[in-house]
Scaffold this motif. Structure first.
Motif, short mmCIF file in Angstrom:
data_model
loop_
_atom_site.label_atom_id
_atom_site.label_comp_id
_atom_site.label_asym_id
_atom_site.label_seq_id
_atom_site.Cartn_x
_atom_site.Cartn_y
_atom_site.Cartn_z
N VAL A 39 31.69 20.95 25.32
CA VAL A 39 30.50 21.78 25.98
C VAL A 39 31.04 23.05 26.61
O VAL A 39 30.52 24.38 26.56
CB VAL A 39 29.95 20.88 26.84
CG1 VAL A 39 28.84 21.65 27.89
CG2 VAL A 39 29.01 19.91 26.15
N VAL A 40 32.28 22.84 27.27
CA VAL A 40 32.78 24.05 28.50
C VAL A 40 33.14 25.21 27.47
O VAL A 40 32.97 26.28 27.58
CB VAL A 40 33.77 23.53 29.35
CG1 VAL A 40 34.31 24.85 29.95
CG2 VAL A 40 32.96 22.73 30.35
N MET A 43 30.78 27.33 24.43
CA MET A 43 29.99 28.73 24.89
C MET A 43 30.64 29.96 24.60
O MET A 43 30.31 30.81 23.96
CB MET A 43 29.53 28.86 26.28
CG MET A 43 28.67 29.78 26.72
SD MET A 43 26.97 29.79 25.83
CE MET A 43 26.26 28.42 26.32
N SER A 64 22.80 32.98 24.91
CA SER A 64 23.95 32.47 25.67
C SER A 64 23.57 32.21 27.15
O SER A 64 23.95 31.15 27.74
CB SER A 64 24.98 33.69 25.85
OG SER A 64 24.58 34.85 26.21
N LEU A 67 21.15 28.93 27.16
CA LEU A 67 22.22 27.85 27.09
C LEU A 67 22.98 27.50 28.25
O LEU A 67 23.01 26.24 28.71
CB LEU A 67 22.88 27.86 25.69
CG LEU A 67 22.43 27.92 24.63
CD1 LEU A 67 23.51 27.88 23.42
CD2 LEU A 67 21.59 26.43 24.24
N LEU A 68 23.42 28.42 28.93
CA LEU A 68 24.37 28.35 30.06
C LEU A 68 23.39 27.86 31.20
O LEU A 68 23.73 26.93 32.10
CB LEU A 68 25.04 29.50 30.59
CG LEU A 68 26.04 29.57 31.52
CD1 LEU A 68 27.09 28.76 31.28
CD2 LEU A 68 26.58 30.96 31.83
N PHE A 72 23.26 23.64 30.02
CA PHE A 72 24.85 23.09 30.46
C PHE A 72 24.43 21.76 31.00
O PHE A 72 25.09 20.73 30.92
CB PHE A 72 25.49 24.22 31.17
CG PHE A 72 26.89 23.72 31.62
CD1 PHE A 72 27.93 23.86 30.95
CD2 PHE A 72 27.01 23.40 32.84
CE1 PHE A 72 29.02 23.16 31.48
CE2 PHE A 72 28.45 22.88 33.46
CZ PHE A 72 29.13 22.67 32.69
N PHE A 73 23.69 21.81 32.18
CA PHE A 73 23.66 20.93 33.19
C PHE A 73 23.01 19.41 32.29
O PHE A 73 23.70 18.48 32.64
CB PHE A 73 22.80 21.03 34.42
CG PHE A 73 23.56 22.10 35.21
CD1 PHE A 73 24.71 21.38 36.03
CD2 PHE A 73 23.28 23.25 35.49
CE1 PHE A 73 25.57 22.38 36.96
CE2 PHE A 73 23.93 24.15 36.39
CZ PHE A 73 25.04 23.58 37.04
N ALA A 75 23.32 18.65 29.40
CA ALA A 75 24.57 18.16 28.52
C ALA A 75 25.68 17.45 29.53
O ALA A 75 26.11 16.30 28.99
CB ALA A 75 25.37 19.31 27.73
N VAL A 76 25.95 17.99 30.56
CA VAL A 76 26.94 17.27 31.51
C VAL A 76 26.20 15.80 31.92
O VAL A 76 27.01 14.98 31.96
CB VAL A 76 27.31 18.21 32.55
CG1 VAL A 76 28.27 17.46 33.53
CG2 VAL A 76 27.92 19.45 32.07
#
Length: 107
Positions: A39-40, A43, A64, A67-68, A72-73, A75-76
């Motif tokens: 994931v990290v 991107m 971009s 998604l960021l 991101f959160f 997914a984490v």
């Protein structure tokens, strides 16, 4: 004064239980860490490999940034949620297995 020495079978049994559980949880940890790295690092790789796609506009943002900022959160959180649930399930499976072994008649 005499100290009691634990039975050897229970000592080995406990050590084997912990080693098995730790080995399974290590595999789970490595899997989740690899998913997080994907994931990290995904991107920057996506920006490098497909800049036109990542420049696509969605709701006023480039893909971009979209998604960021939004992806991101979650997914984490999904990775963390999976890790916690699976770790608890592994512990319960080990306890069931050990309990089952203890109740079996010895030959």
């Amino acid at each position: 004064m005499q100290t009691q020495v634990p039975e050897k079978s229970s000592e080995v049994h406990g050590e084997a239980f912990l080693r098995s559980l730790m080995r399974k949880q290590l595999k789970l940890s490595i899997t989740c860490a690899l998913a997080f790295l994907l994931v990290v690092l995904g991107m920057p790789l996506a920006n490098y490999l497909a800049p036109e796609l990542m420049a696509t506009r969605i709701l006023g943002f480039t893909l971009s940034w979209f998604l960021l900022g939004i992806g991101f959160f979650p997914a984490v959180w999904i990775i963390s949620f999976y890790f916690i649930r699976r770790s608890i399930a592994l512990e319960e499976e080990e306890v069931k297995e050990v309990s089952h072994r203890d109740t079996e008649p010895r030959r």
